[in-house]
Write a protein that holds these residues in place. Sequence first.
Motif, PDB file in Angstrom:
ATOM      1  N   PHE A 245      24.943  -1.541  35.735  1.00 27.87           N
ATOM      2  CA  PHE A 245      23.493  -1.408  35.892  1.00 27.87           C
ATOM      3  C   PHE A 245      22.905  -2.611  36.630  1.00 27.87           C
TER       4      PHE A 245
ATOM      5  N   LYS B 140      23.604  -2.243  40.284  1.00 31.27           N
ATOM      6  CA  LYS B 140      22.832  -1.146  40.871  1.00 31.27           C
ATOM      7  C   LYS B 140      21.337  -1.446  40.903  1.00 31.27           C
TER       8      LYS B 140
ATOM      9  N   LYS C 254      19.309  -1.916  38.312  1.00 28.10           N
ATOM     10  CA  LYS C 254      18.573  -1.314  37.185  1.00 28.10           C
ATOM     11  C   LYS C 254      18.373  -2.387  36.117  1.00 28.10           C
ATOM     12  N   ARG C 255      17.485  -3.337  36.411  1.00 30.79           N
ATOM     13  CA  ARG C 255      17.379  -4.546  35.590  1.00 30.79           C
ATOM     14  C   ARG C 255      16.922  -4.298  34.163  1.00 30.79           C
TER      15      ARG C 255
ATOM     16  N   ILE D 279      17.235  -1.507  32.297  1.00 29.49           N
ATOM     17  CA  ILE D 279      18.315  -0.843  31.551  1.00 29.49           C
ATOM     18  C   ILE D 279      19.411  -1.863  31.261  1.00 29.49           C
TER      19      ILE D 279
ATOM     20  N   ILE E   4      26.752   6.367  38.742  1.00 35.17           N
ATOM     21  CA  ILE E   4      25.461   5.907  39.261  1.00 35.17           C
ATOM     22  C   ILE E   4      25.599   5.571  40.743  1.00 35.17           C
TER      23      ILE E   4
END
Length: 191
Positions: A32, A35, A37-38, A40, A92
């Motif tokens: 995460f 990707k 998605k800080r 999460i 993801i």
Amino acid sequence: MSHLIENGLIMLAIVFSVNVIYVSLLTVRTIFTLKGKRYIAATVGVFEITFYTIGLGLVLENLDQIQNLIAYALGFGTGVISGMKIEEKLAIGYITVNIISSNPDIPFTQTLREKGYGVTSWYAYGMEGDRLAIQVLTPRKYELMLYNTIKEIDPKAFIIAYEPRQIFGGFWVKKVRGSKLRREEEKIQSE
């Protein structure tokens, strides 16, 4: 809790399980984070560090018990495998697949577009003559389905895949995001 810890087998199971969970969460948090998605990643990190602290605390409190350290190490290794499997299921992001078809006359581009993939193609010249070079961008969850489609179209195709770091503009921003591909996946699953 102290009664459970006094039982050696239960202690080993707890240490092992806690470390499997910790390392699985570590792997997922790392994905995460990579990707972007800080929030999460931060949420997963809270649970990750909680399990880490519990597991490490149990082992450090009982350092004279080598079997706890072994359970901790085995839990770590199992957690790596578990985390990778979870990451595969989450799938993801996107994957870019470059394909070189040895036969430029195969309707490769058209077939892939009909299935919902974003495709860019051009003619190329290889060591043994004319080729069709194709680049496809797809959500990672459709990666295996894409490979199967490529193999159906041209079993001799040369394939290279990688994950793009940034995507701007083009076909993907407006269109695909999976709608046609979801229908294709559902059709395959129902067969």
